[in-house]
Design a protein around this motif. Structure first.
Motif, PDB file in Angstrom:
ATOM      1  N   LEU A 167       0.829  -1.209   0.000  1.00 17.30           N
ATOM      2  CA  LEU A 167       0.000   0.000   0.000  1.00 17.30           C
ATOM      3  C   LEU A 167       0.859   1.253   0.000  1.00 17.30           C
ATOM      4  O   LEU A 167       0.460   2.298  -0.521  1.00 17.30           O
ATOM      5  CB  LEU A 167      -0.910   0.012   1.232  1.00 17.30           C
ATOM      6  CG  LEU A 167      -2.114  -0.925   1.217  1.00 17.30           C
ATOM      7  CD1 LEU A 167      -2.821  -0.871   2.560  1.00 17.30           C
ATOM      8  CD2 LEU A 167      -3.079  -0.533   0.103  1.00 17.30           C
ATOM      9  N   THR A 168       2.040   1.153   0.608  1.00 16.66           N
ATOM     10  CA  THR A 168       2.989   2.265   0.626  1.00 16.66           C
ATOM     11  C   THR A 168       4.328   1.766   0.122  1.00 16.66           C
ATOM     12  O   THR A 168       4.545   0.555  -0.017  1.00 16.66           O
ATOM     13  CB  THR A 168       3.157   2.828   2.054  1.00 16.66           C
ATOM     14  OG1 THR A 168       3.750   1.823   2.883  1.00 16.66           O
ATOM     15  CG2 THR A 168       1.819   3.257   2.642  1.00 16.66           C
ATOM     16  N   VAL A 169       5.221   2.677  -0.130  1.00 19.28           N
ATOM     17  CA  VAL A 169       6.581   2.295  -0.487  1.00 19.28           C
ATOM     18  C   VAL A 169       7.233   1.676   0.743  1.00 19.28           C
ATOM     19  O   VAL A 169       7.158   2.221   1.848  1.00 19.28           O
ATOM     20  CB  VAL A 169       7.387   3.522  -0.962  1.00 19.28           C
ATOM     21  CG1 VAL A 169       8.832   3.125  -1.243  1.00 19.28           C
ATOM     22  CG2 VAL A 169       6.749   4.121  -2.196  1.00 19.28           C
ATOM     23  N   LEU A 170       7.885   0.524   0.556  1.00 23.03           N
ATOM     24  CA  LEU A 170       8.538  -0.171   1.657  1.00 23.03           C
ATOM     25  C   LEU A 170      10.034   0.130   1.610  1.00 23.03           C
ATOM     26  O   LEU A 170      10.732  -0.297   0.702  1.00 23.03           O
ATOM     27  CB  LEU A 170       8.293  -1.680   1.566  1.00 23.03           C
ATOM     28  CG  LEU A 170       6.821  -2.124   1.446  1.00 23.03           C
ATOM     29  CD1 LEU A 170       6.729  -3.646   1.449  1.00 23.03           C
ATOM     30  CD2 LEU A 170       5.995  -1.535   2.573  1.00 23.03           C
ATOM     31  N   ARG A 171      10.529   0.860   2.660  1.00 15.24           N
ATOM     32  CA  ARG A 171      11.913   1.350   2.626  1.00 15.24           C
ATOM     33  C   ARG A 171      12.730   1.074   3.894  1.00 15.24           C
ATOM     34  O   ARG A 171      13.361   2.011   4.407  1.00 15.24           O
ATOM     35  CB  ARG A 171      11.919   2.854   2.390  1.00 15.24           C
ATOM     36  CG  ARG A 171      11.145   3.372   1.228  1.00 15.24           C
ATOM     37  CD  ARG A 171      11.211   4.876   1.233  1.00 15.24           C
ATOM     38  NE  ARG A 171      10.489   5.469   0.121  1.00 15.24           N
ATOM     39  CZ  ARG A 171      10.241   6.775   0.020  1.00 15.24           C
ATOM     40  NH1 ARG A 171      10.633   7.612   0.958  1.00 15.24           N
ATOM     41  NH2 ARG A 171       9.585   7.257  -1.017  1.00 15.24           N
ATOM     42  N   PRO A 172      12.775  -0.044   4.477  1.00 11.89           N
ATOM     43  CA  PRO A 172      12.122  -1.290   4.061  1.00 11.89           C
ATOM     44  C   PRO A 172      10.785  -1.529   4.764  1.00 11.89           C
ATOM     45  O   PRO A 172      10.154  -2.558   4.518  1.00 11.89           O
ATOM     46  CB  PRO A 172      13.135  -2.340   4.490  1.00 11.89           C
ATOM     47  CG  PRO A 172      13.734  -1.779   5.736  1.00 11.89           C
ATOM     48  CD  PRO A 172      13.749  -0.289   5.549  1.00 11.89           C
ATOM     49  N   SER A 173      10.367  -0.645   5.657  1.00 13.62           N
ATOM     50  CA  SER A 173       9.097  -0.872   6.343  1.00 13.62           C
ATOM     51  C   SER A 173       7.996  -0.041   5.727  1.00 13.62           C
ATOM     52  O   SER A 173       8.248   0.955   5.034  1.00 13.62           O
ATOM     53  CB  SER A 173       9.234  -0.527   7.836  1.00 13.62           C
ATOM     54  OG  SER A 173       9.550   0.843   8.005  1.00 13.62           O
ATOM     55  N   GLY A 174       6.781  -0.451   5.964  1.00 10.50           N
ATOM     56  CA  GLY A 174       5.629   0.263   5.438  1.00 10.50           C
ATOM     57  C   GLY A 174       4.362  -0.532   5.687  1.00 10.50           C
ATOM     58  O   GLY A 174       4.310  -1.369   6.599  1.00 10.50           O
ATOM     59  N   THR A 175       3.351  -0.286   4.856  1.00  6.17           N
ATOM     60  CA  THR A 175       2.058  -0.951   5.032  1.00  6.17           C
ATOM     61  C   THR A 175       1.693  -1.727   3.773  1.00  6.17           C
ATOM     62  O   THR A 175       1.916  -1.264   2.657  1.00  6.17           O
ATOM     63  CB  THR A 175       0.961   0.088   5.336  1.00  6.17           C
ATOM     64  OG1 THR A 175       1.353   0.884   6.446  1.00  6.17           O
ATOM     65  CG2 THR A 175      -0.368  -0.593   5.658  1.00  6.17           C
ATOM     66  N   ALA A 176       1.149  -2.913   3.979  1.00  7.50           N
ATOM     67  CA  ALA A 176       0.728  -3.759   2.863  1.00  7.50           C
ATOM     68  C   ALA A 176      -0.719  -4.173   3.064  1.00  7.50           C
ATOM     69  O   ALA A 176      -1.266  -4.105   4.166  1.00  7.50           O
ATOM     70  CB  ALA A 176       1.629  -4.986   2.759  1.00  7.50           C
TER      71      ALA A 176
END
Length: 215
Positions: A167-176
């Protein structure tokens, strides 16, 4: 009786009572059970307040605060939590300050007593590696780990192998978006752009680790 009151309200005797009472009181705080330290502290402060009250050197308010503090500390012995104990401790200190304002020498003696109590606390903490019982009641000292069965949220092992997209850019964390819900995830270190398909490869504690599905 008057001679005893005069003797116990002597400046040097007062200083002795305050210093010994404060040091033994702090020492008692490191014991889980009431001991001789608490008895000595109680007697010192009882003599200090009762003689000053009898001599007219302090008011009934300070003595009442002292009594309330003792009652609260006694209750703390039987009620878990530590909050009541801290309130009782604060009430005792307030009662001493209320009495000290009537005499500059008592104020000086109280300052020396507080310094002595702080030195005692430092020695018990740093040299003898002791922990204050009241703090142990309030602060959780045992590390809460998954191995011991403590978790702050449900561990999502059910997501392993499930697929979704970022759902967001993973850099490396985010939302899926996985299994029709938003999930906080982290990659294995790589950068994953938004809307890219991904798969949950493992769950480490509360971390949901994902990997991009290459087309």
């Amino acid at each position: 009786m008057d001679g005893l009151i005069i003797a116990l309200t002597n400046a040097w005797v007062v200083a002795f009572l305050l210093i010994v009472g404060s040091v033994t009181f702090v020492w008692q705080l490191y014991d889980a059970r009431f001991s001789w330290k608490g008895t000595i502290s109680f007697l010192c402060f009882l003599l200090f307040f009762s003689t000053h009250l009898a001599a007219g050197l302090t008011g009934i308010g300070a003595f009442i605060l002292f009594a309330i503090g003792l009652i609260l500390l006694t209750i703390e012995l039987f009620v878990p939590g530590g909050i009541i104990g801290f309130v009782g401790l604060g009430t005792l200190v307030a009662s001493i300050f209320l009495t000290a304002k009537h005499s500059p020498f008592i104020t000086l003696s109280l300052a020396v007593a507080i310094a002595s109590a702080l030195i005692t606390m430092l020695l018990l903490n740093k040299v003898f590696k002791k922990r204050m019982v009241l703090f142990q009641k309030i602060v959780l000292t045992d590390r809460q780990s998954n191995e011991k069965g403590y978790v702050s949220h449900a561990v999502r092992f059910d997501l392993v192998g499930k697929r979704g997209y970022a759902l967001t850019v993973l850099r490396p964390s985010g939302t899926a978006w996985i299994e029709n819900e938003r999930v906080d995830v982290v990659t294995e270190g790589e950068y994953i752009e938004r809307n890219r398909p991904l798969e949950v490869v493992r769950v480490d504690g509360l971390k949901v680790v994902v990997r991009e599905i290459k087309q």
